[in-house]
Design an enzyme around this catalytic site. Structure first.
Site, PDB file in Angstrom:
ATOM      1  N   CYS A  11       0.824  -1.216   0.000  1.00 23.67           N
ATOM      2  CA  CYS A  11       0.000   0.000   0.000  1.00 23.67           C
ATOM      3  C   CYS A  11       0.860   1.269   0.000  1.00 23.67           C
ATOM      4  CB  CYS A  11      -0.986  -0.037   1.166  1.00 23.67           C
ATOM      5  SG  CYS A  11      -2.505   0.853   0.793  1.00 23.67           S
TER       6      CYS A  11
ATOM      7  N   HIS B 113      -3.941  -5.302  -0.063  1.00 21.12           N
ATOM      8  CA  HIS B 113      -3.604  -5.873   1.244  1.00 21.12           C
ATOM      9  C   HIS B 113      -3.643  -7.397   1.231  1.00 21.12           C
ATOM     10  CE1 HIS B 113      -3.260  -2.345   3.892  1.00 21.12           C
ATOM     11  NE2 HIS B 113      -4.033  -1.776   2.993  1.00 21.12           N
TER      12      HIS B 113
ATOM     13  N   GLU C 267      -2.528  -9.392   3.420  1.00 19.56           N
ATOM     14  CA  GLU C 267      -2.846  -9.948   4.754  1.00 19.56           C
ATOM     15  C   GLU C 267      -4.357 -10.014   4.956  1.00 19.56           C
ATOM     16  OE1 GLU C 267      -3.657  -5.778   5.430  1.00 19.56           O
ATOM     17  OE2 GLU C 267      -2.084  -6.797   4.318  1.00 19.56           O
TER      18      GLU C 267
ATOM     19  N   ASN D 100      -7.500  -0.578   0.355  1.00 15.32           N
ATOM     20  CA  ASN D 100      -7.770   0.636   1.116  1.00 15.32           C
ATOM     21  C   ASN D 100      -6.723   1.688   0.781  1.00 15.32           C
ATOM     22  OD1 ASN D 100      -8.005   2.682   2.952  1.00 15.32           O
ATOM     23  ND2 ASN D 100      -7.198   1.496   4.658  1.00 15.32           N
TER      24      ASN D 100
END
Length: 365
Positions: A257, A343, A345, A299
């Site tokens: 990110c 992301h 994760e 995000n």
């Protein structure tokens, strides 16, 4: 279970648009850049994601709070969103594993929210007009007073926020006897990233955002991870400088990110503010190296310049977004350095991209 009296509240946007609703959480006033997340689950992970710092979150899912709050499901030590806008703010929850209601949680964390808002209309408005600042208030409904307060809120463009959410002191995560050692530059790291490293036999030392490469190198890590985080990547020359030195030293490096944007800038590629950004659990991304697609959790409100990436002789594109063609992953030619905009994760979200952690561990070996 806690119930609460719903008093009137108001949401005012920078362009003068007004939405009326009912107060939730703490009675008060809050400001921030308004954005929306399309995730159907994982509201608690969203609330505590440091990348949302200074942002007012609009949830497109109609029910928020319906499965309560669990102490286990946090991505950082506190709620990071500036405020919440939702349709149904549900204080009575259905899950036995929950520790408290969302209303109790918001009161303890001092979070101002507004519910009973037509979020479909609001999201369509933001989608058309783009990101902008907003103000929620349940203590005053005086629009002139709120307009004055809102006019004093800075734009997200140009804001450096990572140093505000980063750890103040270095700390360790994982098993000290683990096979691998990774230095984590905390620009707003999510806990589940650290959990993913721990699961792969990695011992992490997490450093404050403005730690230099030389300081981290003293710990003698095998590789470096550059985390996600809030704010404008263009306002972080300190992060770009650190990444440049990691790459120049030929150390294995993985960025997620904001870390992806740092790696791009370290290779002369600029970033820009998106009209709306990507926020949700359902963004399709194509890995053009392996020729497969993955559903990703995202995000971010900034992205790397696609024309500059394509023209670069230093990096190559590894992933693209199938909705709008934005650059979702790059790697540095001839170096063990790569990054993704989303992301892997994925908490909340799909697990399609967890292989990226394995790719990084392979580099460490």
């Amino acid at each position: 279970m806690s119930t609460f009296e719903k008093i009137p509240a108001v949401l005012l946007l920078e362009d003068g648009t007004v939405f009326h609703g009912k107060a939730a959480g703490k009675i008060g006033t809050t400001t921030g850049e308004i954005c929306f997340n399309t995730g159907m689950t994982g509201y608690q992970e969203i609330f505590t994601d440091p990348s949302y710092y200074r942002q007012i979150m609009v949830t497109t899912n109609a029910h928020i709070g319906n499965y309560g709050i669990s102490d286990e499901e946090v991505e950082s030590g506190s709620v990071k969103i500036a405020g919440l806008v939702c349709k149904n703010f549900t204080s009575n929850y259905s899950r036995k594993m929950a520790d408290e209601s969302i209303q109790e949680y918001y009161l303890n964390e001092n979070v101002v929210a507004i519910c009973d808002v037509d979020t479909r209309q609001l999201v369509r408005h933001i989608r058309d007009k783009g990101a902008m600042n907003g103000i929620i208030s349940s203590e005053t409904l005086d629009l002139d007073e709120l307009k004055k307060k809102l006019s004093e809120v800075p734009s997200m463009a140009g804001l450096e926020l990572s140093s505000e959410v980063s750890t103040r002191e270095p700390y360790f995560y994982g098993n000290p006897e683990a096979t691998h050692r990774v230095a984590v530059l905390d620009l707003g790291v999510k806990k589940n990233i650290l959990r993913n490293f721990d699961e792969r036999d990695v011992y992490c030392k997490v450093f404050p955002a403005k730690t230099t490469f030389e300081e981290m190198e003293q710990w003698n890590p095998q590789g470096y991870f550059i985390s996600n985080g809030p704010g404008d990547p263009g306002a972080m020359p300190y992060g770009v400088d650190t990444v440049k030195k990691i790459v120049a030293a030929e150390k294995p490096m993985f960025g997620i990110c904001l870390g992806h944007q740092m790696l791009a800038q370290a290779n002369g590629i600029s970033t820009y503010k998106m009209k709306n950004g990507h926020r949700g659990l359902n963004h399709p991304v194509k890995n053009i190296i392996k020729n497969h697609c993955e559903v990703t959790s995202q995000n971010h409100g900034f992205a790397v310049n696609p024309d500059e990436v394509k023209a670069s002789d230093k990096v190559e594109i590894t992933h693209i977004n199938l909705n709008d063609g934005t650059i979702e992953g790059i790697r540095v030619k001839g170096k063990n350095a790569f990054s993704v905009q989303y992301h892997p994760e994925s908490s909340p979200g799909p697990h399609d991209s967890r292989y990226l952690f394995d790719d990084f561990i392979a580099m460490l070996k």
